[in-house]
Design a protein around this motif. Structure first.
Motif, PDB file in Angstrom:
ATOM      1  N   LEU A 210       0.812  -1.216   0.000  1.00 24.42           N
ATOM      2  CA  LEU A 210       0.000   0.000   0.000  1.00 24.42           C
ATOM      3  C   LEU A 210       0.848   1.269   0.000  1.00 24.42           C
ATOM      4  N   GLY A 211       2.136   1.138  -0.308  1.00 26.14           N
ATOM      5  CA  GLY A 211       2.967   2.306  -0.532  1.00 26.14           C
ATOM      6  C   GLY A 211       3.779   2.799   0.643  1.00 26.14           C
ATOM      7  N   PHE A 212       3.811   2.050   1.754  1.00 27.89           N
ATOM      8  CA  PHE A 212       4.611   2.446   2.912  1.00 27.89           C
ATOM      9  C   PHE A 212       5.876   1.608   2.974  1.00 27.89           C
ATOM     10  N   LYS A 213       6.982   2.214   3.413  1.00 28.80           N
ATOM     11  CA  LYS A 213       8.254   1.490   3.427  1.00 28.80           C
ATOM     12  C   LYS A 213       8.292   0.419   4.508  1.00 28.80           C
ATOM     13  N   ARG A 214       7.561   0.636   5.619  1.00 30.76           N
ATOM     14  CA  ARG A 214       7.434  -0.352   6.698  1.00 30.76           C
ATOM     15  C   ARG A 214       6.052  -0.192   7.310  1.00 30.76           C
ATOM     16  N   ALA A 215       5.697  -1.124   8.170  1.00 30.32           N
ATOM     17  CA  ALA A 215       4.438  -0.997   8.893  1.00 30.32           C
ATOM     18  C   ALA A 215       4.484   0.254   9.765  1.00 30.32           C
ATOM     19  N   ILE A 216       3.324   0.880   9.970  1.00 29.30           N
ATOM     20  CA  ILE A 216       3.239   2.064  10.815  1.00 29.30           C
ATOM     21  C   ILE A 216       2.301   1.786  11.990  1.00 29.30           C
ATOM     22  N   ALA A 217       2.573   2.437  13.101  1.00 31.73           N
ATOM     23  CA  ALA A 217       1.750   2.260  14.294  1.00 31.73           C
ATOM     24  C   ALA A 217       0.379   2.885  14.096  1.00 31.73           C
ATOM     25  N   HIS A 218      -0.638   2.288  14.711  1.00 31.93           N
ATOM     26  CA  HIS A 218      -1.961   2.904  14.739  1.00 31.93           C
ATOM     27  C   HIS A 218      -1.878   4.244  15.478  1.00 31.93           C
ATOM     28  N   GLY A 219      -2.525   5.258  14.932  1.00 30.24           N
ATOM     29  CA  GLY A 219      -2.552   6.541  15.622  1.00 30.24           C
ATOM     30  C   GLY A 219      -3.234   6.470  16.975  1.00 30.24           C
ATOM     31  N   MET A 220      -4.289   5.650  17.077  1.00 31.31           N
ATOM     32  CA  MET A 220      -4.998   5.543  18.350  1.00 31.31           C
ATOM     33  C   MET A 220      -4.177   4.782  19.380  1.00 31.31           C
ATOM     34  N   TRP A 221      -3.313   3.866  18.926  1.00 29.86           N
ATOM     35  CA  TRP A 221      -2.402   3.218  19.877  1.00 29.86           C
ATOM     36  C   TRP A 221      -1.382   4.232  20.376  1.00 29.86           C
ATOM     37  N   THR A 222      -0.815   5.025  19.477  1.00 27.33           N
ATOM     38  CA  THR A 222       0.190   6.010  19.871  1.00 27.33           C
ATOM     39  C   THR A 222      -0.394   6.993  20.877  1.00 27.33           C
ATOM     40  N   THR A 223      -1.637   7.425  20.643  1.00 25.13           N
ATOM     41  CA  THR A 223      -2.295   8.332  21.584  1.00 25.13           C
ATOM     42  C   THR A 223      -2.479   7.664  22.938  1.00 25.13           C
ATOM     43  N   ALA A 224      -2.986   6.433  22.929  1.00 23.60           N
ATOM     44  CA  ALA A 224      -3.213   5.719  24.186  1.00 23.60           C
ATOM     45  C   ALA A 224      -1.906   5.473  24.923  1.00 23.60           C
ATOM     46  N   ARG A 225      -0.847   5.162  24.180  1.00 20.26           N
ATOM     47  CA  ARG A 225       0.448   4.906  24.828  1.00 20.26           C
ATOM     48  C   ARG A 225       0.946   6.161  25.532  1.00 20.26           C
ATOM     49  N   ALA A 226       0.738   7.321  24.911  1.00 14.15           N
ATOM     50  CA  ALA A 226       1.110   8.572  25.573  1.00 14.15           C
ATOM     51  C   ALA A 226       0.247   8.808  26.812  1.00 14.15           C
ATOM     52  N   LEU A 227      -1.068   8.549  26.708  1.00 14.69           N
ATOM     53  CA  LEU A 227      -1.962   8.762  27.841  1.00 14.69           C
ATOM     54  C   LEU A 227      -1.627   7.855  29.018  1.00 14.69           C
ATOM     55  N   SER A 228      -1.084   6.676  28.735  1.00 14.86           N
ATOM     56  CA  SER A 228      -0.734   5.768  29.837  1.00 14.86           C
ATOM     57  C   SER A 228       0.368   6.353  30.711  1.00 14.86           C
ATOM     58  N   THR A 229       1.148   7.272  30.162  1.00 18.47           N
ATOM     59  CA  THR A 229       2.168   7.980  30.936  1.00 18.47           C
ATOM     60  C   THR A 229       1.615   9.262  31.549  1.00 18.47           C
ATOM     61  N   LEU A 230       0.695   9.925  30.850  1.00 15.63           N
ATOM     62  CA  LEU A 230       0.235  11.244  31.264  1.00 15.63           C
ATOM     63  C   LEU A 230      -0.918  11.208  32.260  1.00 15.63           C
ATOM     64  N   MET A 231      -1.752  10.165  32.221  1.00 15.88           N
ATOM     65  CA  MET A 231      -2.925  10.116  33.094  1.00 15.88           C
ATOM     66  C   MET A 231      -2.536   9.685  34.506  1.00 15.88           C
ATOM     67  N   PRO A 232      -3.260  10.145  35.518  1.00 15.98           N
ATOM     68  CA  PRO A 232      -2.965   9.729  36.899  1.00 15.98           C
ATOM     69  C   PRO A 232      -3.264   8.255  37.097  1.00 15.98           C
ATOM     70  N   ARG A 233      -2.596   7.631  38.062  1.00 19.98           N
ATOM     71  CA  ARG A 233      -2.767   6.203  38.327  1.00 19.98           C
ATOM     72  C   ARG A 233      -4.012   5.961  39.177  1.00 19.98           C
ATOM     73  N   GLU A 234      -5.140   6.352  38.645  1.00 16.42           N
ATOM     74  CA  GLU A 234      -6.427   6.104  39.277  1.00 16.42           C
ATOM     75  C   GLU A 234      -7.493   6.266  38.201  1.00 16.42           C
ATOM     76  N   PRO A 235      -8.663   5.644  38.363  1.00 14.29           N
ATOM     77  CA  PRO A 235      -9.707   5.776  37.348  1.00 14.29           C
ATOM     78  C   PRO A 235     -10.135   7.227  37.190  1.00 14.29           C
ATOM     79  N   ALA A 236     -10.277   7.666  35.946  1.00 15.77           N
ATOM     80  CA  ALA A 236     -10.674   9.048  35.676  1.00 15.77           C
ATOM     81  C   ALA A 236     -12.183   9.201  35.815  1.00 15.77           C
TER      82      ALA A 236
END
Length: 286
Positions: A210-236
């Motif tokens: 499909l024209g990409f040189k390698r597989a790319i990460a899902h944007g929603m995974w990248t967002t969630a991965r960042a939130l796992s660091t940024l969100m407090p360690r308790e249910p929001a």
């Protein structure tokens, strides 16, 4: 507004075949999307599904149900839309450009939710046509979560709608906060829990087709991965995030998280390892 109630989802293979069969569509100018809402009337927030999502995105059990987890519950409805007569373009080749999500009340494992996906407005973009999908989660007649996704159809010349405008034009400087690794198989792992099996995420071979040189990460995974660091360690109880996807995150890769925290919100970027190329820009509040 047409409402389509889905009491039993098709299997993942059937969902993706339906979207694939729609790839022969060749519409002219599209003035507006048909007004249609897909509904899953009773969806259980399943403990195993939450745990699998949390594990692949880096959340801990103390986080509770992550902010973007309801997106997983609405995703099959978007696939049904893409394979239907109500979606005018081919399913393949759609680029997720930006996403917003807000949680108004805490969501817990065991909750029963009504999940809705509704077609939205068209917006003009220099690279093609943007269309919008709105998702909602309702618990006992109360809206507890909603999301809006902007998707780009590349190469559409005769576009409709007002120009797309970024919600993230804050020029505040960011500082390096953390690093994380996106492994070569993260696209396949996230696909298993999310149902998003777009070939560009699965392997270098399928991505190159499909024209990409390698597989790319899902944007929603990248967002969630960042939130796992940024969100407090308790249910929001209440939280919101807006994210705009900038450049592909080719796998495997080491990435860096950059932030500017205030009392009201955190502006953040996921960048490459050197910190000079943004893959994602966002803002989270809670």
């Amino acid at each position: 507004m047409k409402t389509i109630e889905i009491n039993k989802l098709p299997g993942q293979v059937a969902l993706n075949l339906g979207a694939l069969r729609a790839s022969s569509k060749r519409p002219g100018r599209v003035e507006a999307l048909p007004q249609v809402t897909y509904v899953r009337p009773k969806v259980l927030v399943d403990a195993r599904a939450v745990a699998a999502y949390a594990k692949v995105c880096g959340f801990k059990q103390a986080h509770g149900v992550p902010l973007l987890f309801p997106h997983m519950l609405a995703f099959p409805l978007s696939m049904m839309l893409f394979g239907s007569k109500y979606y005018p373009w081919p399913a393949m080749g759609t680029v997720h450009l930006a996403n917003q999500a807000s949680q108004f009340e805490r969501i817990d494992v065991g909750d029963e939710l009504r999940i809705e996906l509704q077609t939205g407005e068209l917006l003009a973009h220099e690279k093609g046509q943007i269309f919008t999908l709105h998702s909602r989660a309702i618990r006992r007649d109360t809206l507890v979560w909603e999301s809006s996704g902007h998707f780009l159809r590349m190469g559409v010349a005769d576009v409709s709608g007002t120009p797309f405008e970024s919600d993230l034009i804050d020029p505040a400087p960011l500082s390096h906060q953390a690093d994380f690794y996106a492994g070569a198989g993260i696209g396949r792992r996230y696909a298993r829990v999310s149902g998003d099996v777009n070939p560009i995420h699965l392997s270098a071979l399928t991505a190159r087709i499909l024209g990409f040189k390698r597989a790319i990460a899902h944007g929603m995974w990248t967002t969630a991965r960042a939130l796992s660091t940024l969100m407090p360690r308790e249910p929001a109880e209440q939280a919101s995030v807006v994210a705009e996807f900038k450049t592909p995150l080719y796998l495997p890769a080491r990435t860096s998280l950059w932030t500017n925290r205030t009392d009201a919100s955190t502006l953040f970027e996921v960048r490459n390892a050197k910190g000079d190329k943004p893959h994602l820009r966002g803002r989270v509040t809670y």
